[in-house]
Design a protein around this motif. Structure first.
Motif, PDB file in Angstrom:
ATOM      1  N   GLU A  36      -1.392 113.238   4.040  1.00  0.00           N
ATOM      2  CA  GLU A  36      -1.020 112.692   3.842  1.00  0.00           C
ATOM      3  C   GLU A  36      -1.707 111.712   4.105  1.00  0.00           C
ATOM      4  OE1 GLU A  36       2.773 113.351   2.082  1.00  0.00           O
ATOM      5  OE2 GLU A  36       2.197 111.296   3.277  1.00  0.00           O
ATOM      6  N   PRO A  37      -1.604 110.055   4.252  1.00  0.00           N
ATOM      7  CA  PRO A  37      -2.280 109.544   4.998  1.00  0.00           C
ATOM      8  C   PRO A  37      -1.490 108.762   5.510  1.00  0.00           C
ATOM      9  CG  PRO A  37      -1.651 108.336   2.228  1.00  0.00           C
ATOM     10  CD  PRO A  37      -1.332 109.471   2.561  1.00  0.00           C
TER      11      PRO A  37
ATOM     12  N   GLY B  53      -0.537 105.389  -1.330  1.00  0.00           N
ATOM     13  CA  GLY B  53       0.983 106.372  -1.038  1.00  0.00           C
ATOM     14  C   GLY B  53       1.199 106.683  -0.100  1.00  0.00           C
ATOM     15  N   TYR B  54       0.988 105.530   1.257  1.00  0.00           N
ATOM     16  CA  TYR B  54       1.672 105.908   2.105  1.00  0.00           C
ATOM     17  C   TYR B  54       3.379 105.932   3.023  1.00  0.00           C
ATOM     18  CZ  TYR B  54       3.050 105.376   7.320  1.00  0.00           C
ATOM     19  OH  TYR B  54       3.587 105.516   8.669  1.00  0.00           O
TER      20      TYR B  54
END
Lengths: 347, 347
Positions: free
Chosen positions: A14-15, A57-58
């Motif tokens: 995940e960012p 897409g944080y």
DNA sequence: GTGAAAGCGCTAACAC
DNA sequence: GTGTTAGCGCTTTCAC
């Protein structure tokens, strides 16, 4: 076979805020400000950060943020009921969920199966996840685990059954008063032999409903006959069997007061088996789906389940927000719903 | 008034590993080893740490540990159904919860109300809390939010309705085959005018059940008559109204196939209102409580809800454990339960 | 208005 | 066997 290749489930990274910060060429603190809509970021920077977050897409990691934030909120509450598949319990859960959603809070749900040990495990599981508060339908027997959790400071509201310890809010129904009312209703129709069929005696609700039954008999000038009382019935089958034995008596009851959902259904089955459903009066505690479609329709004491859930949720959120006023013990009235079975007179 | 002073809810500081370490005079790493039952701690030290933890009332903070641990597991899954208070949904939730408990996993539950926007919000809420996986009853319409979440790598299993996108497991019922079977059952009894009453057309299950109805008619050599079909019925009332219109036709149906829970109940009400419940045959999709106590008993296609939930949970846990095999689309058979209403012959 | 440094409670990696 | 150091992703504090 599908044309879409299986995404390595759970494998992608995940960012993080750092990624966003790097892309937007600002510090993580600034990203934090933007994400949380805090002041102190220029409009142009806000735009840049938003764009960066969007393109990566944080999504913020609530788990990390709640660890660091001073309020420590997880935006999650625990709801421990007896059995999530029971219609009463699931209606309650739904009502709580609705109120929770208004507070942007999610619900961790569990079934205690009326087992104090299992309940303790679940309470621990919730505590371990640092829920902000709990709404609990206390299992019968001792409430040690609940009391201990409460004494640690966890906001807690008991629902359906009150705490056996102090300092804790609760939301319950008019179990005793409504039960008395039901018995008086039957007595008014001329019935003198009114049976009580109840759930497990360890349950507070069973005890209260029984107490209301006793009071009702007394008010009507009727004597309590032990042989017309059946308690500790858990589930439909036990209730059906117990009800059947009542009709083998020399002086069988002419009316039944069934103090719980499944007990009512069991009693109905017994009545039907003997084709007595139009002879013997019946009032049940708790409404259930299709009670009106049976023949005769089943007269019940209906609890206001949405109100119970709503109130419980409101109380727990008040406490979470820091309300330290004296404990509230809210009581929501039940209503007698006349459908026929409770209006059969003594012949 | 209570004799117990109100504990400042949520105010007390939870003991941390550091506190335990200090008391036991060891490092936090050693406490970590003891708490997690990892090797590398002498028996005497283990004892000391346990005692310290006990006396402080220490409980691990899963939120912190999952943040740091390499597997990043939160030991929590999300379960998004349509309406947690619906008996079908709550039975499903319970089955999933049971399997989750066996894995020491807790369940975050939510109702999407069949609204894709609300579903998207809930998916985001779950993702923000870093659940290990999701079991979702997809809302009708598009599944963009689900697909996006899945493409990020989140383990996901769809239940009751299959994905409109690839690479995702699902568990469904034999909607079409069972519906066809029901229609053939009615046709075998001589019925030639068999109505279909269905839920919202956007739902995959509605479409499948309708398809089964059409197939059944065809197999029986009957022609499909549009005027006997009523769809897009949401809720009991809509179904009752729609059913009523059927009996105003010049050639009314002699049998009904109701393709959902609440639709069945609505149709039953309409039948009763016209005293047709013993004249017109009825088979409903989905079982419901007390279906056997009505007169006549209601013949239904019963889904194996516990099996659906169990399977969905097993699939999601497999994926969480890293299973990357091709997507599974499990289908659980429904059963025709004959209770009378579906066995009324053409007179 | 913005950022650097510290640290929430815990565990990974490695040292001793 | 046990401890030290670093750092998970984020927010606090405080400096600029």
């Amino acid at each position: 076979m599908e044309n879409w290749t299986m995404e390595p489930q759970g494998a992608r990274r995940e960012p993080t805020m750092r990624d966003v910060a790097a892309l937007a060429k600002v510090s993580t603190k600034t990203v934090s400000r933007v994400i949380n809509d805090l002041p102190g970021a220029g409009p142009e920077v806000v735009e840049r950060v938003r764009a960066a977050a969007q393109s990566l897409g944080y999504r913020p990691n609530l788990t990390a943020s709640s660890l660091r934030r001073s309020d420590r909120r997880s935006a999650t509450i625990g709801v421990l009921l007896e059995d999530l598949s029971n219609p009463f319990d699931s209606a309650l859960l739904r009502a709580i969920e609705d109120r929770a959603r208004q507070n942007d809070v999610l619900v961790l749900a569990g079934s205690s199966e009326d087992d104090p040990d299992l309940q303790r495990e679940l309470v621990t599981s919730l505590a371990t996840r640092r829920v902000d508060g709990m709404v609990v339908m206390a299992a019968g027997g001792h409430q040690d685990a609940l009391q201990q959790e409460r004494e640690r400071g966890t906001p807690m509201v008991l629902v359906d059954r009150p705490p056996l310890f102090g300092g804790t809010d609760s939301v319950t129904t008019t179990n005793r008063d409504s039960s008395r009312e039901a018995v008086l209703h039957l007595a008014d129709l001329g019935h003198r032999r009114i049976s009580f069929l109840g759930d497990r005696k360890t349950l507070w609700t069973s005890q209260e409903r029984y107490a209301g039954y006793v009071e009702g008999l007394a008010h009507a000038g009727l004597t309590l006959r032990e042989e017309l009382v059946r308690t500790d019935l858990h589930g439909t089958d036990a209730a059906e069997t117990a009800a059947a034995t009542l009709f083998d008596l020399d002086e069988p009851p002419t009316a039944l007061f069934t103090a719980q959902n499944l007990v009512t259904v069991g009693a109905m089955r017994a009545l039907r088996a003997r084709r007595l459903q139009r002879q013997v009066a019946l009032i049940g505690f708790d409404d259930f789906p299709l009670a009106d479609m049976l023949e005769p329709g089943v007269t019940v004491l209906r609890q206001d389940v949405p109100a119970l859930g709503r109130k419980a949720a409101e109380l727990v959120f008040d406490r979470i927000r820091g309300d330290r006023s004296a404990p509230t013990h809210a009581v929501v009235p039940a209503t007698l719903v006349r459908r026929g079975s409770g209006e059969i007179p003594l012949r």
